[in-house]
Motif scaffolding. Structure first.
Motif, mmCIF file in Angstrom:
data_model
loop_
_atom_site.group_PDB
_atom_site.id
_atom_site.type_symbol
_atom_site.label_atom_id
_atom_site.label_comp_id
_atom_site.label_asym_id
_atom_site.label_seq_id
_atom_site.Cartn_x
_atom_site.Cartn_y
_atom_site.Cartn_z
ATOM 1 N N GLY A 571 -93.535 95.361 43.511
ATOM 2 C CA GLY A 571 -93.139 95.075 42.140
ATOM 3 C C GLY A 571 -93.301 93.611 41.823
ATOM 4 O O GLY A 571 -94.339 93.011 42.101
ATOM 5 N N HIS A 572 -92.241 93.032 41.273
ATOM 6 C CA HIS A 572 -92.285 91.670 40.771
ATOM 7 C C HIS A 572 -91.270 90.821 41.533
ATOM 8 O O HIS A 572 -90.571 91.316 42.416
ATOM 9 N N ALA A 573 -91.185 89.549 41.203
ATOM 10 C CA ALA A 573 -90.256 88.670 41.921
ATOM 11 C C ALA A 573 -88.827 89.210 41.838
ATOM 12 O O ALA A 573 -88.092 89.215 42.827
ATOM 13 N N GLY A 574 -88.426 89.687 40.667
ATOM 14 C CA GLY A 574 -87.077 90.211 40.497
ATOM 15 C C GLY A 574 -86.827 91.520 41.216
ATOM 16 O O GLY A 574 -85.681 91.895 41.459
ATOM 17 N N THR A 575 -87.903 92.221 41.572
ATOM 18 C CA THR A 575 -87.766 93.520 42.241
ATOM 19 C C THR A 575 -87.065 93.378 43.587
ATOM 20 O O THR A 575 -86.312 94.254 43.996
ATOM 21 N N LEU A 576 -87.305 92.267 44.281
ATOM 22 C CA LEU A 576 -86.729 92.089 45.616
ATOM 23 C C LEU A 576 -85.213 92.106 45.564
ATOM 24 O O LEU A 576 -84.560 92.697 46.419
ATOM 25 N N ASP A 577 -84.638 91.466 44.546
ATOM 26 C CA ASP A 577 -83.178 91.455 44.410
ATOM 27 C C ASP A 577 -82.694 92.688 43.661
ATOM 28 O O ASP A 577 -81.684 93.286 44.021
ATOM 29 N N GLY A 578 -83.436 93.093 42.629
ATOM 30 C CA GLY A 578 -83.014 94.229 41.808
ATOM 31 C C GLY A 578 -82.917 95.525 42.583
ATOM 32 O O GLY A 578 -81.997 96.320 42.379
ATOM 33 N N CYS A 579 -83.845 95.756 43.507
ATOM 34 C CA CYS A 579 -83.872 97.018 44.242
ATOM 35 C C CYS A 579 -83.057 96.987 45.527
ATOM 36 O O CYS A 579 -82.841 98.031 46.137
ATOM 37 N N SER A 580 -82.630 95.800 45.960
ATOM 38 C CA SER A 580 -81.900 95.715 47.225
ATOM 39 C C SER A 580 -80.431 95.368 47.048
ATOM 40 O O SER A 580 -79.601 95.688 47.898
ATOM 41 N N ARG A 581 -80.096 94.707 45.947
ATOM 42 C CA ARG A 581 -78.759 94.120 45.786
ATOM 43 C C ARG A 581 -77.653 95.152 45.928
ATOM 44 O O ARG A 581 -76.771 95.052 46.780
ATOM 45 N N CYS A 604 -96.378 87.742 47.218
ATOM 46 C CA CYS A 604 -96.319 88.574 48.427
ATOM 47 C C CYS A 604 -95.055 88.310 49.248
ATOM 48 O O CYS A 604 -95.011 88.603 50.453
ATOM 49 N N GLY A 605 -94.010 87.748 48.602
ATOM 50 C CA GLY A 605 -92.728 87.625 49.282
ATOM 51 C C GLY A 605 -92.176 89.019 49.589
ATOM 52 O O GLY A 605 -92.326 89.951 48.793
ATOM 53 N N VAL A 606 -91.560 89.166 50.760
ATOM 54 C CA VAL A 606 -91.097 90.478 51.223
ATOM 55 C C VAL A 606 -89.648 90.396 51.695
ATOM 56 O O VAL A 606 -89.253 89.427 52.344
ATOM 57 N N VAL A 607 -88.862 91.413 51.348
ATOM 58 C CA VAL A 607 -87.569 91.617 52.000
ATOM 59 C C VAL A 607 -87.604 92.987 52.664
ATOM 60 O O VAL A 607 -88.283 93.910 52.200
ATOM 61 N N LEU A 620 -79.934 94.428 54.926
ATOM 62 C CA LEU A 620 -81.036 93.466 54.917
ATOM 63 C C LEU A 620 -81.244 92.945 56.333
ATOM 64 O O LEU A 620 -80.288 92.555 56.999
ATOM 65 N N ILE A 621 -82.484 92.959 56.806
ATOM 66 C CA ILE A 621 -82.783 92.468 58.154
ATOM 67 C C ILE A 621 -83.931 91.468 58.088
ATOM 68 O O ILE A 621 -84.597 91.334 57.047
ATOM 69 N N GLN A 622 -84.153 90.792 59.186
ATOM 70 C CA GLN A 622 -85.294 89.875 59.286
ATOM 71 C C GLN A 622 -86.594 90.669 59.176
ATOM 72 O O GLN A 622 -86.809 91.647 59.893
ATOM 73 N N THR A 623 -87.464 90.269 58.253
ATOM 74 C CA THR A 623 -88.752 90.953 58.114
ATOM 75 C C THR A 623 -89.531 90.823 59.424
ATOM 76 O O THR A 623 -89.697 89.709 59.941
ATOM 77 N N PRO A 624 -90.002 91.945 59.986
ATOM 78 C CA PRO A 624 -90.592 91.929 61.341
ATOM 79 C C PRO A 624 -92.027 91.415 61.416
ATOM 80 O O PRO A 624 -92.733 91.693 62.372
#
Length: 643
Positions: A571-581, A604-607, A620-624
């Motif tokens: 998705g987008h930059a906000g998706t990382l927080d929006g979908c995980s929070r 391409c930032g990943v959580v 939330l874990i360390q991206t492998p």
């Protein structure tokens, strides 16, 4: 002469002694005080040492653990068998069609006495008193309980025939006498006309629907009925009961930890007067109190938190009539099963098969027993949430359209980082104004990320992308880098699009999945999205964006649960927080906080989130795999060398 050694106790002697010890003695030998053990056994219906010890460990921080607050008990007559199934179905349908009314606070029942208190040390005497009263009148028990329908503008119910009602009253009266004699417990049997409530305190506009649903019940034939003895925590009396939908980790000392499938009870005034959506309540699982986000819970029946202590048959089957009915599952288990087996299965008011909730606080849910071929350990699912790669319009500005397309719409690449080609789409070049493709560096970023996943042995079975072209192109390049099988398709969904406050020009006119597939992108053209463009609200607030993202993510995880495997959301930059929070139990951020977080998320930032199996919780874990850093690389103008 050496003295003879004493006879050594055999191991089977120790086992026999342990077997003969009561649950009370075993738990006290483990170091728990008598008062606490009695409270735990009463709270769990004396269904075994394991469940009681789980309760004690769960309530270690309960401020009322050492207070002498006896539980409240009640005796009900409950329908089982076919009529019980019909009534539960009526409860569900009336709730779905008319909303909650006061009858939904409990399960189908006939009240035989008022709630009464019994000291924890006297619960065994109480159960014995009920058994003795039922045994005394067993030969007089009815073969069937006749029910008569009744409705009025604010009440719908079934009244019992006089003979059955008199029998129930007599058993309850003797129960009261025996309980007083054995333990000094005072019970007040009901003397009014006995009835089973179907609906009351409902809106007048729902009357006709409720009458129609209730008259569809077939209660004329033979039915099985049972005496059931329940108890509840006294703190639940006159409280609103909420079921926890999502976990919540406290961020301050006054917040209450929310555990999935726990129940929270709080005052009705608190439920009605909250102005900010946060309430103060007490956890049923732990006894701890604090404030919690109300949108992580839903209202439920008070009886969901009750403990079932005793089930005894009320009706007797007809001999030789061909209508004999086997005992209900809960009654058969209580009659034939051991304490430990009862404790592992039954603790709900309806007697349905459930896992002991207290075990969920400190340990994961135990898996079902499977055969040896199924015992290979499964890796926990991972959810990868990624921002799209570098986009053309941000790198080159909106003027790229003017420089790269001529009047006829023909595209010419003006920089090596511009796409070699661009898709043909409805609306022509102007459509790229709101829906930019990614750059060549962007394609490389995405492929490089996919290759890093491949190098770490990561596979992805389910891929979902925002409807934005830059996101679909990123997802496609990631799958190329991973080397994913052609069967892995990208499911395009508007539910993953960014916060609409950041689309001041309006919702883009996106390419259709079919058009994307025609351009060579591996898009699933058969997928039906959870959110369509028509469901997006252009005036969406930040809170609504978080809710949209969270609900979408939950739907995705549920859809993919059966097949298993890792899930990728692009998705987008906000998706990382929006979908995980909220998935990790945290509340949504306000717009200012959200904006600050988004500015720190690169292309391409990943959580990465990992599922804690059997709990419904994601962490939330360390991206492998390594992250991607791409330094600024400004446009080079060779003419500067002329100066």
């Amino acid at each position: 002469m050496a003295a003879r050694l004493p006879t050594r106790r055999r191991s089977e002697d120790a086992a026999t002694i342990k077997k003969n010890l009561s649950s009370l003695q075993i738990l006290m030998n483990m170091g728990f005080s008598k008062h606490r053990v009695e409270k735990a056994l009463a709270a769990t219906g004396n269904k075994g040492v394991q469940l009681a010890s789980d309760w004690l460990l769960s309530h270690v921080h309960d401020p009322e653990l050492d207070q002498r607050l006896p539980r409240e008990y009640v005796l009900y007559a409950c329908p089982a068998g076919d009529i019980g199934v019909q009534l539960n179905d009526f409860w569900d349908r009336s709730l779905a069609q008319c909303g909650r009314n006061s009858a939904h606070n409990l399960f189908p029942h006939v009240t035989l006495c008022s709630f009464f208190k019994c000291e924890d040390s006297n619960v065994a005497h109480l159960e014995h008193a009920l058994q003795k009263a039922v045994d005394k009148y067993q030969s007089y028990s009815p073969e069937n309980v006749l029910l008569e329908y009744f409705d009025s503008p604010n009440y719908i119910g079934l009244f019992l025939d006089d003979k059955s009602a008199d029998f129930m009253r007599q058993v309850c009266q003797d129960f009261a006498v025996e309980a007083d004699k054995l333990s000094g417990t005072k019970i007040e049997p009901h003397k009014k006309q006995l009835h089973l409530t179907l609906a009351y305190q409902f809106h007048s506009s729902h009357f006709d629907v409720l009458v129609k649903l209730s008259k569809e019940l077939d209660f004329k034939g033979p039915a099985r009925w049972e005496f059931r003895l329940y108890s509840r925590d006294p703190r639940i009396a006159k409280a609103e009961v909420l079921r926890v939908l999502y976990s919540h980790t406290p961020r301050s000392p006054d917040e209450l930890e929310l555990i999935s499938d726990d129940y929270i009870f709080m005052s009705s005034a608190e439920y009605q007067n909250s102005s900010d959506g946060w309430f103060e309540g007490t956890s049923w699982l732990t006894g701890c109190s604090g404030v919690f986000p109300g949108n992580y819970t839903e209202k439920t029946a008070e009886s969901d938190t009750w403990t079932l202590h005793r089930v005894l048959p009320l009706t007797r089957t007809k001999s030789g009539s061909g209508q004999n009915v086997s005992p209900s599952p809960i009654l058969a288990e209580l009659l034939c099963g051991s304490d430990e087996s009862r404790g592992s299965k039954y603790n709900s008011p309806e007697g349905l098969l459930t896992e002991p909730l207290y075990a969920k606080v400190h340990k994961q849910k135990k898996p079902n027993v499977v055969n040896s071929s199924e015992q290979t350990k499964k890796e926990p699912r991972k959810l990868f949430i990624m921002r799209h790669a570098e986009r053309v319009d941000i790198t080159f500005g909106q003027q790229w359209l003017k420089y790269c397309f001529d009047l006829s719409g023909k595209y010419t690449r003006k920089n090596l980082n511009m796409p070699r080609t661009v898709p043909q789409r409805q609306g022509g070049p102007k459509s790229f104004n709101k829906d930019s493709p990614i750059t060549e560096i962007g394609l490389f970023q995405a492929r490089l990320t996919g290759e890093a996943m491949r190098d770490e042995g990561i596979t992805v079975k389910h891929v979902f992308s925002s409807s934005a072209l830059r996101c679909v192109q990123t997802a496609d390049a990631i799958l190329q880098g991973i080397g994913a099988d052609d069967s892995v398709k990208i499911r395009v969904d508007a539910g993953l699009f960014e916060w609409l406050a950041w689309s001041p020009l309006g919702i883009p006119n996106w390419m259709t999945p079919s058009d994307m597939a025609a351009c060579g992108l591996r898009v699933d053209t058969e997928y039906k999205p959870f959110v369509t463009v028509h469901q997006l609200d252009p005036k969406e607030k930040c809170e609504q964006y978080y809710k949209r993202s969270h609900i979408f993510t939950q739907n995705v995880l549920k859809l993919c649960e059966k097949e298993g495997g890792n899930v990728l959301l692009v998705g987008h930059a906000g998706t990382l927080d929006g979908c995980s929070r909220q998935l990790t139990g945290l509340s949504y951020r306000n717009p200012t906080e959200f904006t600050k977080i988004v500015q720190k998320i690169p292309y391409c930032g990943v959580v990465t989130l990992e599922e804690i199996q059997g709990t419904g919780i994601w962490d939330l874990i360390q991206t492998p795999f390594p992250t991607l850093t791409h330094g600024p690389n400004p446009r080079f103008d060779w003419r500067i060398l002329r100066n």
